[in-house]
Motif scaffolding. Structure first.
Motif, short mmCIF file in Angstrom:
data_model
loop_
_atom_site.label_atom_id
_atom_site.label_comp_id
_atom_site.label_asym_id
_atom_site.label_seq_id
_atom_site.Cartn_x
_atom_site.Cartn_y
_atom_site.Cartn_z
N LEU A 6 2.21 -62.24 122.11
CA LEU A 6 2.86 -62.90 120.98
C LEU A 6 4.16 -62.18 120.60
CD1 LEU A 6 -0.21 -63.66 118.70
CD2 LEU A 6 1.16 -65.32 119.99
N VAL A 7 5.19 -62.97 120.28
CA VAL A 7 6.47 -62.42 119.83
C VAL A 7 6.91 -63.18 118.58
CG1 VAL A 7 7.19 -61.66 122.13
CG2 VAL A 7 7.82 -63.95 121.34
N ASP A 8 7.78 -62.57 117.79
CA ASP A 8 8.34 -63.24 116.62
C ASP A 8 9.30 -64.33 117.06
OD1 ASP A 8 7.01 -61.39 114.97
OD2 ASP A 8 8.74 -60.07 114.89
N ALA A 9 10.15 -64.00 118.04
CA ALA A 9 11.17 -64.94 118.51
C ALA A 9 11.66 -64.50 119.88
CB ALA A 9 12.33 -64.98 117.53
N LEU A 10 12.22 -65.44 120.60
CA LEU A 10 12.87 -65.18 121.88
C LEU A 10 14.34 -65.53 121.72
CD1 LEU A 10 10.14 -66.73 124.15
CD2 LEU A 10 10.65 -64.31 123.88
N GLU A 11 15.22 -64.67 122.24
CA GLU A 11 16.64 -64.87 122.01
C GLU A 11 17.42 -65.29 123.24
OE1 GLU A 11 18.42 -61.56 119.99
OE2 GLU A 11 16.78 -61.45 118.55
N ASP A 12 17.34 -64.51 124.31
CA ASP A 12 18.25 -64.74 125.42
C ASP A 12 17.74 -64.01 126.66
OD1 ASP A 12 20.50 -65.61 126.72
OD2 ASP A 12 21.90 -64.29 125.68
N VAL A 13 18.34 -64.32 127.79
CA VAL A 13 18.13 -63.56 129.01
C VAL A 13 19.50 -63.06 129.43
CG1 VAL A 13 17.43 -63.67 131.43
CG2 VAL A 13 16.14 -64.94 129.71
N ALA A 14 19.60 -61.77 129.71
CA ALA A 14 20.90 -61.19 130.05
C ALA A 14 20.71 -59.97 130.95
CB ALA A 14 21.65 -60.80 128.79
N SER A 15 21.77 -59.61 131.64
CA SER A 15 21.77 -58.43 132.50
C SER A 15 22.23 -57.22 131.70
CB SER A 15 22.71 -58.63 133.69
OG SER A 15 22.23 -59.63 134.53
N PHE A 16 21.53 -56.12 131.89
CA PHE A 16 21.88 -54.86 131.24
C PHE A 16 21.64 -53.72 132.22
CE2 PHE A 16 20.44 -57.54 127.69
CZ PHE A 16 21.53 -57.44 126.83
N GLU A 17 22.32 -52.63 131.97
CA GLU A 17 22.09 -51.40 132.70
C GLU A 17 20.99 -50.64 131.97
OE1 GLU A 17 22.43 -49.06 135.87
OE2 GLU A 17 23.85 -50.70 135.56
N ARG A 18 19.86 -50.41 132.62
CA ARG A 18 18.74 -49.69 132.00
C ARG A 18 19.06 -48.20 131.94
NH1 ARG A 18 12.84 -50.81 132.55
NH2 ARG A 18 13.52 -52.43 133.98
N GLN A 19 18.83 -47.64 130.77
CA GLN A 19 19.02 -46.20 130.55
C GLN A 19 17.66 -45.57 130.29
OE1 GLN A 19 22.12 -44.84 130.82
NE2 GLN A 19 22.82 -46.92 131.30
N PRO A 20 17.48 -44.33 130.69
CA PRO A 20 16.20 -43.66 130.39
C PRO A 20 16.11 -43.35 128.90
CG PRO A 20 17.73 -42.13 131.42
CD PRO A 20 18.40 -43.47 131.43
N LEU A 21 14.88 -43.16 128.43
CA LEU A 21 14.68 -42.72 127.06
C LEU A 21 15.18 -41.29 126.95
CD1 LEU A 21 11.08 -44.06 126.35
CD2 LEU A 21 13.22 -44.93 125.40
N SER A 22 15.95 -41.00 125.93
CA SER A 22 16.45 -39.64 125.77
C SER A 22 15.32 -38.74 125.28
CB SER A 22 17.64 -39.61 124.81
OG SER A 22 17.26 -40.09 123.55
N SER A 23 15.38 -37.49 125.68
CA SER A 23 14.30 -36.56 125.34
C SER A 23 14.19 -36.33 123.84
CB SER A 23 14.50 -35.23 126.07
OG SER A 23 15.74 -34.66 125.70
N GLY A 24 15.25 -36.51 123.09
CA GLY A 24 15.21 -36.30 121.64
C GLY A 24 14.75 -37.51 120.85
N LEU A 25 14.52 -38.63 121.55
CA LEU A 25 14.10 -39.86 120.87
C LEU A 25 12.60 -39.82 120.58
CD1 LEU A 25 14.92 -42.73 119.96
CD2 LEU A 25 14.28 -43.51 122.24
N THR A 26 12.24 -40.05 119.33
CA THR A 26 10.83 -40.08 118.94
C THR A 26 10.45 -41.50 118.58
OG1 THR A 26 11.02 -37.84 118.05
CG2 THR A 26 9.13 -39.14 117.35
N LEU A 27 9.48 -42.04 119.30
CA LEU A 27 8.96 -43.38 119.02
C LEU A 27 7.59 -43.23 118.37
CD1 LEU A 27 9.85 -45.07 122.42
CD2 LEU A 27 11.07 -45.30 120.25
N ASP A 28 7.32 -44.06 117.36
CA ASP A 28 6.04 -43.94 116.67
C ASP A 28 5.07 -45.00 117.15
OD1 ASP A 28 7.30 -46.11 115.51
OD2 ASP A 28 6.76 -45.59 113.47
N ARG A 29 3.82 -44.78 116.82
CA ARG A 29 2.72 -45.68 117.09
C ARG A 29 2.73 -46.16 118.53
NH1 ARG A 29 2.92 -48.81 111.34
NH2 ARG A 29 2.76 -46.93 110.12
#
Length: 141
Positions: A85-108
């Motif tokens: 389930l999602v709230d909404a869908l917006e678009d499909v697009a090309s992006f350059e994937r970047q790694p998660l930075s070591s200083g980034l803290t994600l919760d839950r």
């Protein structure tokens, strides 16, 4: 460059690698499943298949999705189809994937689901792995 589906989950923009996307749908009535994992909203019939519906809010350790939520991304994990389930869908697009930075803290649950970042209009968006939203009990079935 990779192709991503841009979606809104819990009010946050996220990017989903299109390799994980089977289709996007509006779900019909979801039938509850007794004793299922808390993140399993229930089952739905879709194109002659029974699909397990995942409440993304609960799977991420957030508030459950509203009962009115019907928009979903269909993904296949270990040979089984799931509606995320999602709230909404917006678009499909090309992006350059970047790694998660070591200083980034994600919760839950974001910490388990987040696999990278893409930049959209100067704003970072979390790339999520849909398979991380599937409860382990559902994978064992």
């Amino acid at each position: 460059m990779d192709l991503f589906l841009i979606a809104q989950i819990a009010g946050r923009g996220v990017a989903i690698d299109t390799v994980q996307v089977d289709s996007v749908v509006d779900l019909a009535e979801v039938v509850a499943v007794p004793r299922a994992a808390g993140s399993v909203r229930g089952l739905v019939a879709l194109r002659s298949r029974v699909i397990t519906v995942i409440d993304t809010g609960t799977a991420l350790g957030l508030s459950p999705m509203p009962a009115s939520a019907t928009r979903a991304v269909i993904t296949r994990v270990d040979g089984h189809h799931y509606a995320i389930l999602v709230d909404a869908l917006e678009d499909v697009a090309s992006f350059e994937r970047q790694p998660l930075s070591s200083g980034l803290t994600l919760d839950r649950g974001w910490a388990a689901a987040g696999t990278g970042l893409v930049e959209r209009d100067g704003e970072p968006m979390l790339v999520i792995d849909l398979s991380c939203l599937i409860p382990h009990q559902a994978l064992a079935a």
